[in-house]
Design an enzyme around this catalytic site. Structure first.
Site, PDB file in Angstrom:
ATOM      1  NE  ARG A   1     142.383 -12.148 -41.495  1.00 46.38           N
ATOM      2  CZ  ARG A   1     141.087 -12.347 -41.354  1.00 46.38           C
ATOM      3  NH1 ARG A   1     140.632 -13.418 -40.736  1.00 46.38           N
ATOM      4  NH2 ARG A   1     140.208 -11.488 -41.857  1.00 46.38           N
TER       5      ARG A   1
ATOM      6  CD  GLU B   1     139.049  -8.319 -36.500  1.00 46.64           C
ATOM      7  OE1 GLU B   1     139.687  -8.290 -37.567  1.00 46.64           O
ATOM      8  OE2 GLU B   1     139.173  -9.227 -35.653  1.00 46.64           O
ATOM      9  CG  HIS B   2     136.683  -3.311 -39.173  1.00 50.62           C
ATOM     10  ND1 HIS B   2     136.056  -3.023 -40.355  1.00 50.62           N
ATOM     11  CD2 HIS B   2     136.229  -4.531 -38.794  1.00 50.62           C
ATOM     12  CE1 HIS B   2     135.236  -4.035 -40.676  1.00 50.62           C
ATOM     13  NE2 HIS B   2     135.327  -4.959 -39.736  1.00 50.62           N
TER      14      HIS B   2
ATOM     15  CG  ASP C   1     143.105  -3.846 -42.268  1.00 52.73           C
ATOM     16  OD1 ASP C   1     142.040  -3.213 -42.090  1.00 52.73           O
ATOM     17  OD2 ASP C   1     143.154  -4.924 -42.915  1.00 52.73           O
TER      18      ASP C   1
ATOM     19  N   GLY D   1     135.049 -15.377 -41.934  1.00 53.70           N
ATOM     20  CA  GLY D   1     135.983 -14.412 -41.335  1.00 53.70           C
ATOM     21  C   GLY D   1     137.389 -14.959 -41.189  1.00 53.70           C
TER      22      GLY D   1
ATOM     23  CB  SER E   1     141.357 -14.339 -44.558  1.00 54.03           C
ATOM     24  OG  SER E   1     141.820 -13.398 -45.423  1.00 54.03           O
ATOM     25  CB  SER E   2     138.311 -18.632 -47.678  1.00 53.24           C
ATOM     26  OG  SER E   2     137.082 -17.964 -47.759  1.00 53.24           O
TER      27      SER E   2
ATOM     28  CG  ASP F   1     142.216 -10.279 -44.663  1.00 49.53           C
ATOM     29  OD1 ASP F   1     142.527 -10.106 -43.468  1.00 49.53           O
ATOM     30  OD2 ASP F   1     141.094 -10.040 -45.114  1.00 49.53           O
TER      31      ASP F   1
ATOM     32  CE  LYS G   1     133.831 -12.984 -48.994  1.00 44.40           C
ATOM     33  NZ  LYS G   1     134.454 -12.235 -47.940  1.00 44.40           N
TER      34      LYS G   1
HETATM   35  C1  GLA Z   1     138.403  -7.973 -43.655  1.00 41.77           C
HETATM   36  C2  GLA Z   1     139.337  -7.097 -44.481  1.00 41.77           C
HETATM   37  C3  GLA Z   1     140.574  -6.736 -43.682  1.00 41.77           C
HETATM   38  C4  GLA Z   1     140.210  -6.140 -42.322  1.00 41.77           C
HETATM   39  C5  GLA Z   1     139.211  -7.046 -41.605  1.00 41.77           C
HETATM   40  C6  GLA Z   1     138.705  -6.441 -40.323  1.00 41.77           C
HETATM   41  O1  GLA Z   1     138.997  -9.201 -43.410  1.00 41.77           O
HETATM   42  O2  GLA Z   1     139.730  -7.761 -45.658  1.00 41.77           O
HETATM   43  O3  GLA Z   1     141.385  -5.862 -44.420  1.00 41.77           O
HETATM   44  O4  GLA Z   1     139.727  -4.847 -42.477  1.00 41.77           O
HETATM   45  O5  GLA Z   1     138.087  -7.328 -42.422  1.00 41.77           O
HETATM   46  O6  GLA Z   1     139.730  -6.320 -39.403  1.00 41.77           O
END
Ligand code: GLA
Length: 511
Positions: A70, A76-77, A79, A175, A177-178, A227, A271
């Site tokens: 995605r 951002e941050h 959720d 960033g 989301s893999s 994600d 990571k």
């Molecule tokens: C990572 C986390 C998400 C979100 C983003 C920042 O991708 O997995 O849940 O907090 O950082 O928006």
């Protein structure tokens, strides 16, 4: 549910066509993909993946599943604070060819030699590999589903394992989301291998997204639910506004004459345990800020005011008028960073108790007090203002005010940089260059600390935009001499959600 290998290969060689005209592949990829231009990227990849899987596992019948990455447009941050996000699923995925096993063993292979084969047994409590190991993302999904079904009185020994080969084209540690795509995909494989159908209805997918968000904490991050939700709920041509607690989604069409372009800063959002701490510091600071607010409101109103997350600051939740909420909350924090001792004094408890309640890592150890202190005011401001920007951005998109949308993206980047401190020099430079190159809005996307920038660019300017960013950022600034930059900067299409392709035909679902 499994389909003979020869039939898959035939469909993949002919752009998804099969003799019945109902091929799961053509049904799935008709939206959000530029076929046949994407043929090599998608079908040849899947074909090679199938061949690799068969060579390793010798299966006659297999299934194919995929989960998209995605890009987050804004939010951002927010959720894990219970405030909305606005991402889209992209036309890059992790795909898997798999077959169920008769025993309880899970064997996972990867076409990337950097990810060596892993295997483990399904039982009630699956111990993790060391931090950062790719196998943990699969274990996280399996453990999460086992815990879920245990609550429904289904024991671990009633489940089958599977063998699966993975291949992805989502840049990793970028960033995009893999990792969550791998978690979602592993969950789909587990469900399909056990004849479970949670993922086949919209409400089931929401439930699955919710449980996988918690399940992913297994790997050590204290992330929110964006994600997993977007990978399971994405819709071609649309960005999706996601709200949390309870999880709900609403899709909004993306503007036709604009493109979303992703550019990798080439700073790896790694990571490692150290990187996890950098991320986890933010949810911890937010929990501490929420605790301080709860104390302040409860003292003011002489009752327990239910604030557990920053996103709880709402008239309907607190039974306090909005104007009062912002008056009190706005003056609660001082600008200077807080020590743990000061926060504990405010909360009327010992520093040990405060640390136990709010500063724990998954393994039970205590997160150390940051040298520069807990920045409660700055984190609070970012989260609340970013949540508002998401609401405004959705409205701007829906009313066709793309310039305003771009402006909100720019503001979001400044806040991520100055208040939440999740940017880095390279990302700041990349964002600046992207704006100079014609983006109507540009910002970092995802967790931060490296990774990608996302830009909104008018279709007619995309080519010159990409050209200029390559010259100014990759060549001049990073001094790279690559011949090919297509894997570093590329336009993304909003694609459909994760699916088990072999099930599409069976159920004649849309997906
Ligand atoms: C990572 C986390 C998400 C979100 C983003 C920042 O991708 O997995 O849940 O907090 O950082 O928006």
């Amino acid at each position: 549910m499994s389909i003979p290998v020869g039939q898959w290969l035939q469909m993949l060689k002919t752009d998804g066509a099969d003799s019945t005209g109902e091929s799961p592949i053509s049904q799935y990829f008709q939206n959000g993909y530029d076929l046949p231009a994407d043929r090599t990227r998608v079908f040849e990849r899947y074909q090679k993946l199938t061949e690799t899987h068969v060579a390793r596992f010798n299966s006659a019948e297999v299934n194919i599943a995929r989960a998209p990455g995605r890009v987050n447009l804004i939010g951002e941050h927010t959720d894990y604070n219970g405030l909305p996000v606005f991402p889209m699923a992209v036309d890059r995925d992790i795909a898997a060819v798999f077959s169920p096993r008769k025993d309880r063993k899970v064997v996972i292979a990867n076409t990337d030699p950097g990810f060596t084969e892993r295997s483990f047994e399904i039982h009630e409590s699956i111990p993790p590999y060391s931090t950062g190991d790719w196998g943990n993302y699969c274990k996280a999904a399996v453990q999460g589903l086992l815990d879920f079904y245990r609550r429904k009185h289904r024991d671990a020994d009633r489940f089958h394992g599977f063998e699966s080969t993975f291949n992805g084209d989502i840049p990793s540690a970028a960033g995009l989301s893999s990792s969550s795509a791998l978690v979602v995909l592993s969950a789909l494989i587990f469900l399909a291998s056990n004849g479970l159908d949670m993922h086949t209805t919209p409400s089931g997918r929401l439930e699955l997204a919710d449980l996988l968000a918690r399940a992913e904490h297994y790997v050590g991050t204290q992330g929110g639910g964006m994600d997993q939700a977007i990978s399971l709920m994405g819709r071609s041509g649309h960005a999706v506004k996601i709200d949390f607690f309870p999880l709900r989604t609403r899709s909004a069409p993306l503007p036709k004459e604009y493109s979303v372009v992703v550019a990798n800063s080439m700073v790896k959002a790694a990571k490692t345990a150290e990187a996890l701490d950098k991320y986890n510091r933010r949810p911890i600071e937010c929990r501490l800020a929420a605790a301080v607010l709860k104390k302040t409101f409860s003292d003011t109103y002489r009752r327990e005011v239910p604030i557990f997350l920053l996103g709880d600051l709402k008239e309907e939740k607190l039974a306090v008028p909005d104007s009062e909420i912002w008056k009190i909350a706005g003056t609660t924090f001082h600008e200077d960073p807080y020590t743990l001792g000061e926060i504990a004094t405010i909360l009327g408890q010992t520093a040990e108790k405060t640390a136990q309640l709010y500063c724990k890592r998954r393994d039970g150890s205590i997160f150390p007090e940051p040298e520069d202190g807990f920045k409660l005011q700055q984190r609070y401001r970012h989260v609340i203002e970013e949540g508002r920007r998401v609401e405004q951005a959705v409205q701007a998109l829906e009313s066709g005010d793309i310039l305003h949308f771009g402006e909100l993206m720019n503001q979001s980047h400044s806040s991520c940089r100055d208040l939440y401190e999740i940017s880095c020099l390279e990302l700041d430079r990349l964002v600046e260059i992207s704006r100079e190159a014609g983006a109507v809005g540009a910002r970092l996307t995802g967790a931060g600390f490296g990774g990608c920038a996302v830009s909104l660019v008018e279709d007619k300017r995309v080519e010159t935009f990409i050209h200029q960013v390559i010259n100014t950022y990759y060549r001049d600034y990073l001094k790279r001499k690559d011949r090919e930059y297509g894997s570093m900067i590329f336009p993304c299409r909003a694609a459909d959600r994760a699916a088990v392709l072999g099930e599409i035909k069976l159920r004649r679902d849309r997906i």
